[in-house]
Scaffold this active site. Structure first.
Site, PDB file in Angstrom:
ATOM      1  CE  LYS A   1      -4.354  -1.736   1.850  1.00  0.00           C
ATOM      2  NZ  LYS A   1      -5.423  -1.598   2.829  1.00  0.00           N
TER       3      LYS A   1
ATOM      4  CE  LYS B   1      -5.877  -8.011  -2.355  1.00  0.00           C
ATOM      5  NZ  LYS B   1      -6.690  -7.774  -1.189  1.00  0.00           N
TER       6      LYS B   1
ATOM      7  CE  LYS C   1     -10.261  -0.524  -0.336  1.00  0.00           C
ATOM      8  NZ  LYS C   1     -10.407  -1.732   0.477  1.00  0.00           N
TER       9      LYS C   1
HETATM   10  P1  ADP Z   1      -9.234  -4.774  -0.664  1.00  0.00           P
HETATM   11  O1  ADP Z   1      -8.310  -5.959  -0.490  1.00  0.00           O
HETATM   12  O2  ADP Z   1      -9.893  -4.718  -1.991  1.00  0.00           O
HETATM   13  O3  ADP Z   1      -8.522  -3.492  -0.274  1.00  0.00           O
HETATM   14  P2  ADP Z   1     -10.356  -4.957   2.000  1.00  0.00           P
HETATM   15  O4  ADP Z   1      -8.950  -4.853   2.452  1.00  0.00           O
HETATM   16  O5  ADP Z   1     -11.329  -3.948   2.517  1.00  0.00           O
HETATM   17  O6  ADP Z   1     -10.404  -4.971   0.406  1.00  0.00           O
HETATM   18  O7  ADP Z   1     -10.857  -6.415   2.319  1.00  0.00           O
HETATM   19  C1  ADP Z   1     -12.022  -6.730   3.047  1.00  0.00           C
HETATM   20  C2  ADP Z   1     -12.100  -8.233   3.212  1.00  0.00           C
HETATM   21  O8  ADP Z   1     -12.203  -8.861   1.936  1.00  0.00           O
HETATM   22  C3  ADP Z   1     -10.853  -8.832   3.877  1.00  0.00           C
HETATM   23  O9  ADP Z   1     -11.256  -9.886   4.752  1.00  0.00           O
HETATM   24  C4  ADP Z   1     -10.074  -9.376   2.728  1.00  0.00           C
HETATM   25  O10 ADP Z   1      -9.243 -10.444   3.115  1.00  0.00           O
HETATM   26  C5  ADP Z   1     -11.177  -9.834   1.784  1.00  0.00           C
HETATM   27  N1  ADP Z   1     -10.728  -9.800   0.395  1.00  0.00           N
HETATM   28  C6  ADP Z   1     -10.326  -8.702  -0.289  1.00  0.00           C
HETATM   29  N2  ADP Z   1      -9.994  -9.012  -1.560  1.00  0.00           N
HETATM   30  C7  ADP Z   1     -10.190 -10.362  -1.680  1.00  0.00           C
HETATM   31  C8  ADP Z   1     -10.032 -11.278  -2.773  1.00  0.00           C
HETATM   32  N3  ADP Z   1      -9.604 -10.887  -3.962  1.00  0.00           N
HETATM   33  N4  ADP Z   1     -10.346 -12.573  -2.551  1.00  0.00           N
HETATM   34  C9  ADP Z   1     -10.777 -13.004  -1.332  1.00  0.00           C
HETATM   35  N5  ADP Z   1     -10.955 -12.180  -0.263  1.00  0.00           N
HETATM   36  C10 ADP Z   1     -10.660 -10.869  -0.435  1.00  0.00           C
HETATM   37 NA    NA Z   2      -7.478  -6.565   1.841  1.00  0.00          NA
END
Ligand code: ADP
Ligand code: NA
Length: 330
Positions: A114, A197, A200
């Site tokens: 990040k 993965k 966002k």
């Molecule tokens: P991002 O990873 O898009 O920034 P967040 O950090 O807010 O999203 O993640 C919120 C939840 O969703 C966490 O428990 C994270 O592990 C899960 N998560 C995020 N992206 C994925 C993905 N591509 N596959 C499975 N779980 C995910």
């Molecule tokens: Na995440």
């Protein structure tokens, strides 16, 4: 009979949740309501670790709560609240900051990713210590189980280390939690680049499926997902990452086993599978969008759910914090 506790948090940053959030985390939140004393929160304090517009943050925090309800969280079965409504998170967060080694915090890979995206000089100290606030989030509720995607495993490990460190130094205070990671859906991949993965912040625009996007646009993204040059529909994450990702999504959304899907599409091309998956996605997101809108259109109900959630959360959090303060001489 007391049920085991579950705790998880999700950021409101992007507005819409994406399919990775839903399959990797939110679906597990919904399932664990039935077996656990479950606490779920929208982590707005985590959202300010990167620059934000105040009005957007406020709107997105409500939107996140509305989406969690639309996804099936039931305030009769779980406690849903906004992190900043419970001041104990920041208070225990400070305590945990003082127990964490600088080198230990420096090893968190998500910070490296990040901060690289922010530009090393722009990254805040808050972004650096974010996993430590997350430790406090979990320990305040004496959580046994933390439903998350694979990318959060390291943070739950840090939580376990700090809980054990505190307990050893000051006497048994915190439950040592375990991550609840469902292997099959722990990592949903970008539809255009299945080597990364779905996320966002890091996904390609066409590779990211936002749940609140126009269903037609979502169907189009599914239909233009990258696959490989072969034709056979078979799950093989190494050799066929694109089609395997689509099979995972399809299987989880419709509750059909991967082997059944492989059989159903035997001798048919990728196109047939994509058309059917696009339809399954539309069937899922269409009512999800309208349920989300219903919660947004009824701010009084949403506010009262969140106020009640914060009150229930505070009762638990305040008790844990008081005990922790006492143990360390505060
Ligand atoms: P991002 O990873 O898009 O920034 P967040 O950090 O807010 O999203 O993640 C919120 C939840 O969703 C966490 O428990 C994270 O592990 C899960 N998560 C995020 N992206 C994925 C993905 N591509 N596959 C499975 N779980 C995910
Ligand atoms: Na995440």
């Amino acid at each position: 009979a007391t049920r085991p506790r579950a705790l998880s948090g999700i950021q409101p940053t992007a507005g819409s949740f994406h399919l990775g959030n839903y399959l990797g985390a939110i679906r597990q939140y919904v399932a664990l309501q039935e077996t656990h004393d479950a606490f779920y929160m929208v982590v707005d304090l985590h959202a300010i670790t990167i620059p934000q517009e105040p009005a957007d943050l406020r709107a997105n925090t409500r939107l996140a709560a509305a989406q969690l309800l639309a996804a099936g969280l039931d305030p009769q079965r779980c406690t849903l609240f906004i992190q900043s409504h419970v001041p104990e998170h920041a208070q225990l967060g400070w305590v945990m900051n003082c127990l964490t080694g600088f080198g230990e915090a420096s090893r968190m890979t998500q910070f490296k990713d990040k901060s690289a995206r922010q530009g090393a000089d722009r990254a805040t100290v808050g972004l650096f210590t974010y996993p430590i606030l997350q430790v406090a989030d979990i320990l305040l509720y004496q959580a046994d189980s933390v439903p998350v995607g694979e990318d959060q495993r390291q943070h739950v490990e840090l939580t376990r280390d700090l809980a054990e460190r505190f307990n050893t130094r000051f006497g048994s205070t915190f439950t040592v939690p375990k991550p609840h990671i469902v292997k099959e859906v722990a990592k949903i991949y970008d539809l255009q680049d299945p080597s990364i993965k779905m996320s966002k912040s890091a996904s390609t625009p066409k590779g990211l499926v936002n749940l609140l996007d126009d269903p037609k646009a979502t169907a189009k993204k599914i239909k233009s997902a990258v696959t490989d040059t072969g034709t056979e529909i078979r799950f093989d994450a190494e050799a066929k990452p694109g089609i395997s990702n689509l099979l995972t999504i399809f299987s989880t959304l419709t509750g059909t086993g991967i082997a059944d899907l492989e059989q159903r599409y035997e001798g048919k091309g990728y196109g047939a599978l994509k058309v059917d998956l696009a339809e399954a996605m539309v069937d899922f997101v269409t009512p999800f969008r309208s349920r989300t809108q219903e919660y947004l259109d009824d701010p009084e109900t949403l506010d009262s759910i969140l106020a009640e959630g914060a009150e229930k959360a505070r009762t638990v959090a305040a008790e844990t914090l008081a005990q922790a303060y006492d143990r360390i001489g505060l």
